[in-house]
Motif scaffolding. Structure first.
Motif, PDB file in Angstrom:
ATOM      1  N   PRO A 181       0.753  -0.978   0.049  1.00  0.00           N
ATOM      2  CA  PRO A 181       0.002  -0.146   0.031  1.00  0.00           C
ATOM      3  C   PRO A 181       0.779   1.091   0.100  1.00  0.00           C
ATOM      4  O   PRO A 181       0.482   2.275  -0.293  1.00  0.00           O
ATOM      5  CB  PRO A 181      -0.818   0.143   1.284  1.00  0.00           C
ATOM      6  CG  PRO A 181      -0.786  -1.524   1.561  1.00  0.00           C
ATOM      7  CD  PRO A 181       0.466  -2.060   1.202  1.00  0.00           C
ATOM      8  N   ALA A 182       2.096   1.247   0.425  1.00  0.00           N
ATOM      9  CA  ALA A 182       3.070   2.390   0.454  1.00  0.00           C
ATOM     10  C   ALA A 182       3.414   2.796  -0.995  1.00  0.00           C
ATOM     11  O   ALA A 182       3.883   3.910  -1.185  1.00  0.00           O
ATOM     12  CB  ALA A 182       4.095   2.116   1.318  1.00  0.00           C
TER      13      ALA A 182
ATOM     14  N   ARG B 221      -0.334  -1.906  -9.616  1.00  0.00           N
ATOM     15  CA  ARG B 221       0.161  -3.170  -8.952  1.00  0.00           C
ATOM     16  C   ARG B 221       0.025  -3.135  -7.553  1.00  0.00           C
ATOM     17  O   ARG B 221       0.482  -2.311  -6.821  1.00  0.00           O
ATOM     18  CB  ARG B 221       1.700  -3.320  -9.526  1.00  0.00           C
ATOM     19  CG  ARG B 221       2.231  -4.612  -8.817  1.00  0.00           C
ATOM     20  CD  ARG B 221       3.311  -5.157  -9.634  1.00  0.00           C
ATOM     21  NE  ARG B 221       3.840  -6.504  -8.967  1.00  0.00           N
ATOM     22  CZ  ARG B 221       5.034  -6.993  -9.543  1.00  0.00           C
ATOM     23  NH1 ARG B 221       5.944  -6.521 -10.275  1.00  0.00           N
ATOM     24  NH2 ARG B 221       5.327  -8.087  -8.708  1.00  0.00           N
ATOM     25  N   VAL B 222      -0.480  -4.432  -7.031  1.00  0.00           N
ATOM     26  CA  VAL B 222      -0.754  -4.575  -5.647  1.00  0.00           C
ATOM     27  C   VAL B 222      -0.120  -5.931  -5.292  1.00  0.00           C
ATOM     28  O   VAL B 222      -0.792  -7.121  -5.831  1.00  0.00           O
ATOM     29  CB  VAL B 222      -2.198  -4.373  -5.184  1.00  0.00           C
ATOM     30  CG1 VAL B 222      -2.324  -4.691  -3.710  1.00  0.00           C
ATOM     31  CG2 VAL B 222      -2.608  -3.226  -5.707  1.00  0.00           C
ATOM     32  N   GLY B 223       0.974  -6.011  -4.586  1.00  0.00           N
ATOM     33  CA  GLY B 223       1.617  -7.047  -4.562  1.00  0.00           C
ATOM     34  C   GLY B 223       2.049  -7.908  -5.636  1.00  0.00           C
ATOM     35  O   GLY B 223       2.584  -7.354  -6.589  1.00  0.00           O
ATOM     36  N   ASP B 224       1.597  -9.346  -5.702  1.00  0.00           N
ATOM     37  CA  ASP B 224       1.768  -9.895  -7.085  1.00  0.00           C
ATOM     38  C   ASP B 224       0.600  -9.874  -7.949  1.00  0.00           C
ATOM     39  O   ASP B 224       0.388 -10.864  -8.966  1.00  0.00           O
ATOM     40  CB  ASP B 224       2.241 -11.579  -6.929  1.00  0.00           C
ATOM     41  CG  ASP B 224       3.356 -11.407  -6.073  1.00  0.00           C
ATOM     42  OD1 ASP B 224       4.132 -10.605  -6.367  1.00  0.00           O
ATOM     43  OD2 ASP B 224       3.555 -12.354  -5.124  1.00  0.00           O
ATOM     44  N   SER B 225      -0.216  -8.922  -7.817  1.00  0.00           N
ATOM     45  CA  SER B 225      -1.451  -8.909  -8.618  1.00  0.00           C
ATOM     46  C   SER B 225      -1.707  -7.339  -9.213  1.00  0.00           C
ATOM     47  O   SER B 225      -0.879  -6.570  -8.916  1.00  0.00           O
ATOM     48  CB  SER B 225      -2.710  -8.988  -7.784  1.00  0.00           C
ATOM     49  OG  SER B 225      -2.785 -10.193  -7.368  1.00  0.00           O
ATOM     50  N   VAL B 226      -2.445  -7.252 -10.332  1.00  0.00           N
ATOM     51  CA  VAL B 226      -2.730  -6.015 -11.008  1.00  0.00           C
ATOM     52  C   VAL B 226      -4.190  -5.655 -10.700  1.00  0.00           C
ATOM     53  O   VAL B 226      -4.928  -6.582 -10.811  1.00  0.00           O
ATOM     54  CB  VAL B 226      -2.389  -6.167 -12.591  1.00  0.00           C
ATOM     55  CG1 VAL B 226      -2.777  -4.755 -13.412  1.00  0.00           C
ATOM     56  CG2 VAL B 226      -0.803  -6.356 -12.776  1.00  0.00           C
TER      57      VAL B 226
ATOM     58  N   ILE C 169      -7.877   3.838  -3.925  1.00  0.00           N
ATOM     59  CA  ILE C 169      -7.235   2.642  -4.178  1.00  0.00           C
ATOM     60  C   ILE C 169      -6.703   2.065  -2.656  1.00  0.00           C
ATOM     61  O   ILE C 169      -7.137   0.818  -2.451  1.00  0.00           O
ATOM     62  CB  ILE C 169      -6.331   2.840  -4.885  1.00  0.00           C
ATOM     63  CG1 ILE C 169      -6.749   3.268  -6.187  1.00  0.00           C
ATOM     64  CG2 ILE C 169      -5.358   1.537  -4.955  1.00  0.00           C
ATOM     65  CD1 ILE C 169      -5.623   3.594  -7.399  1.00  0.00           C
ATOM     66  N   THR C 170      -6.212   2.950  -1.909  1.00  0.00           N
ATOM     67  CA  THR C 170      -5.796   2.399  -0.363  1.00  0.00           C
ATOM     68  C   THR C 170      -7.059   2.041   0.305  1.00  0.00           C
ATOM     69  O   THR C 170      -6.690   0.806   1.097  1.00  0.00           O
ATOM     70  CB  THR C 170      -4.982   3.569   0.426  1.00  0.00           C
ATOM     71  OG1 THR C 170      -3.959   4.013  -0.559  1.00  0.00           O
ATOM     72  CG2 THR C 170      -4.434   3.205   1.723  1.00  0.00           C
ATOM     73  N   ALA C 171      -8.061   2.619   0.543  1.00  0.00           N
ATOM     74  CA  ALA C 171      -9.150   2.077   1.195  1.00  0.00           C
ATOM     75  C   ALA C 171      -9.748   0.743   0.408  1.00  0.00           C
ATOM     76  O   ALA C 171     -10.192  -0.150   1.119  1.00  0.00           O
ATOM     77  CB  ALA C 171     -10.149   3.110   0.970  1.00  0.00           C
ATOM     78  N   LEU C 172      -9.786   0.632  -0.870  1.00  0.00           N
ATOM     79  CA  LEU C 172     -10.418  -0.577  -1.631  1.00  0.00           C
ATOM     80  C   LEU C 172      -9.463  -1.743  -1.346  1.00  0.00           C
ATOM     81  O   LEU C 172     -10.236  -2.829  -0.983  1.00  0.00           O
ATOM     82  CB  LEU C 172     -10.408   0.020  -3.066  1.00  0.00           C
ATOM     83  CG  LEU C 172     -11.080  -1.099  -4.002  1.00  0.00           C
ATOM     84  CD1 LEU C 172     -12.740  -1.050  -3.707  1.00  0.00           C
ATOM     85  CD2 LEU C 172     -10.965  -0.737  -5.342  1.00  0.00           C
ATOM     86  N   ILE C 173      -8.256  -1.719  -1.453  1.00  0.00           N
ATOM     87  CA  ILE C 173      -7.240  -2.938  -1.307  1.00  0.00           C
ATOM     88  C   ILE C 173      -7.347  -3.242   0.211  1.00  0.00           C
ATOM     89  O   ILE C 173      -6.941  -4.496   0.573  1.00  0.00           O
ATOM     90  CB  ILE C 173      -5.962  -2.834  -1.877  1.00  0.00           C
ATOM     91  CG1 ILE C 173      -5.400  -1.735  -1.068  1.00  0.00           C
ATOM     92  CG2 ILE C 173      -6.160  -2.602  -3.250  1.00  0.00           C
ATOM     93  CD1 ILE C 173      -3.610  -1.510  -1.525  1.00  0.00           C
TER      94      ILE C 173
ATOM     95  N   ALA D  50       4.275   8.474  -3.606  1.00  0.00           N
ATOM     96  CA  ALA D  50       4.724   7.392  -2.735  1.00  0.00           C
ATOM     97  C   ALA D  50       6.325   7.560  -2.565  1.00  0.00           C
ATOM     98  O   ALA D  50       6.757   6.674  -1.655  1.00  0.00           O
ATOM     99  CB  ALA D  50       4.855   6.038  -3.735  1.00  0.00           C
ATOM    100  N   LEU D  51       6.955   8.597  -2.998  1.00  0.00           N
ATOM    101  CA  LEU D  51       8.181   8.946  -2.590  1.00  0.00           C
ATOM    102  C   LEU D  51       8.589   9.956  -1.706  1.00  0.00           C
ATOM    103  O   LEU D  51       9.726  10.237  -1.405  1.00  0.00           O
ATOM    104  CB  LEU D  51       9.052   9.447  -3.907  1.00  0.00           C
ATOM    105  CG  LEU D  51       9.118   8.332  -5.093  1.00  0.00           C
ATOM    106  CD1 LEU D  51       9.607   8.803  -6.415  1.00  0.00           C
ATOM    107  CD2 LEU D  51      10.092   7.016  -4.692  1.00  0.00           C
TER     108      LEU D  51
END
Length: 394
Positions: free
Chosen positions: A14-15, A34-39, A74-78, A248-249
């Motif tokens: 999430p970061a 991209r979230v982990g190993d998923s799109v 997106i952060t809330a969704l995942i 994110a940076l």
């Protein structure tokens, strides 16, 4: 509904949440994260047409406030459940060039790289040119030859003249090189005649990508006087498929190295935008360099300010790159011309001594950076394999 699994320590947690453009068999390219190993398919997950496009440009053009809003959604969704149809294993998708490149500019922002090349090319003179510490040196590249990671790179043809040759000859490049760089993608442009100050960097630039600025050193050496790089650089530039948002940076921000003499007012930063990013360069599977972006003399905010100070406009999708990233140690040099000291100090690759790229060679550049809450985030990688030149001597 699905809960996306994020492996512990994943550089795509999430970061991070980097954006890309992907497709699955029989479907059109669209925007994902991209979230982990998923799109995560944003057109499905957020039900917005702007993410059904084959490029990030329409979304980037919506501006900084919108980027913040979508990142929060997106952060809330995942953190909960997402529709099954919105999740695809990253190993099963095809990744595309994530944005339409409007213009492309390449800089020369590493003091270590510039000093090394100065010592190589001008051994009896000062390594840095008199202007180098007063302004970010750069050149305009060719946006039409920017390609996504994994695209084969054809060895370029051109004129080249070795010091022991009486006249130039035409043929395939004999000193093909890489340059490990970081690129910055403009999200919202600026009007002709309106310079962009350093303090607008974070609201103008959408994110960062890895860049390999392939370089034909022998072609470049013969052509570059008096106007600089041309055919030696324009044949191909590779970028990573994931755009890491500038949002994110924040945790990666560090001061730039001391800038002496003090830059002119338009290049002075209130809040410095140096970045603590660690790159890695693999040549045919062997790790040969770990260039540190935190050593870059000029920050990306200063690069954008200089690019526009004369009134040059910028557009959504403009890409500008840092130039070769090199540190003070030999194993931190981001180009093979530096690593092998112009070919005089070969390194071992696959049991043989090597200086520049041969046909069939593959180069992979990757990078990570500090993320929020003590995490590390990843840029993925930019890769390319050299294939033989087309045609022959003419």
């Amino acid at each position: 509904m699905t809960v996306i699994d994020i492996p512990e320590g994943s550089p795509f947690g999430p970061a991070n949440l980097p954006y890309g453009v992907f497709s699955t068999p029989g479907t059109a390219p669209r925007v994902g994260v991209r979230v982990g190993d998923s799109v995560l398919d944003l057109a499905v997950a957020l039900d917005e047409e702007v993410f059904a496009r084959p490029t990030l440009n329409p979304f980037m053009a919506q501006g900084h406030a919108r980027w913040v809003q979508v990142r929060e959604r997106i952060t809330a969704l995942i953190a909960g459940e997402v529709p099954d149809a919105a999740v695809h294993p990253v190993a099963e998708v095809e990744l595309h060039l994530p944005f339409e490149v409007a213009d492309y500019v390449d800089f020369y922002a590493s003091e270590h790289h510039a000093t090394n090349l100065g010592r190589l090319f001008r051994p009896n003179a000062e390594p840095l040119m008199p202007n180098w510490k007063h302004l970010p040196v750069g050149y305009h590249g060719r946006s039409g030859t920017v390609v996504v990671s994994g695209t084969d790179i054809a060895r370029p043809n051109g004129q080249r003249k070795a010091p022991d040759e009486e006249a130039p000859t035409f043929g395939p490049c004999r000193r093909l090189d890489i340059e490990a760089e970081l690129g910055f993608v403009v999200g919202t442009g600026s009007e002709l005649g309106s310079p962009v100050p350093c303090e607008e960097f974070a609201t103008r630039v959408f994110g960062a990508v890895l860049v390999n600025d392939w370089s034909a050193r022998d072609i470049q050496a013969w052509e570059y006087v008096p106007l600089g790089p041309f055919l030696g650089k324009s044949f191909a530039t590779s970028v990573s498929p994931w755009v890491v948002p500038l949002l994110a940076l924040e945790a990666a921000r560090v001061p730039t190295p001391e800038q002496d003499p003090r830059p002119l007012p338009y290049l002075r930063e209130g809040e410095p935008w140096g970045l603590d990013i660690d790159l890695a360069v693999d040549w045919n599977g062997r790790r040969v360099a770990n260039p540190p972006y935190r050593e870059m003399y000029w920050s990306p905010a200063q690069l954008l300010a200089h690019l526009t100070v004369n009134g040059a406009s910028t557009r959504t999708g403009d890409l500008y790159a840092s130039g070769t990233i090199s540190g003070p140690e030999k194993d931190q040099r981001g180009a093979f011309i530096e690593l092998t000291w112009g070919g005089k100090e070969p390194i071992e690759i696959g049991g043989s001594e090597r200086t520049f790229l041969q046909d069939g060679d593959e180069v992979v550049i990757s990078a990570t950076a500090p993320g929020a809450d003590g995490t590390r985030i990843g840029f993925g990688q930019v890769s390319g394999r050299i294939v033989p030149a087309e045609g022959g001597a003419r």
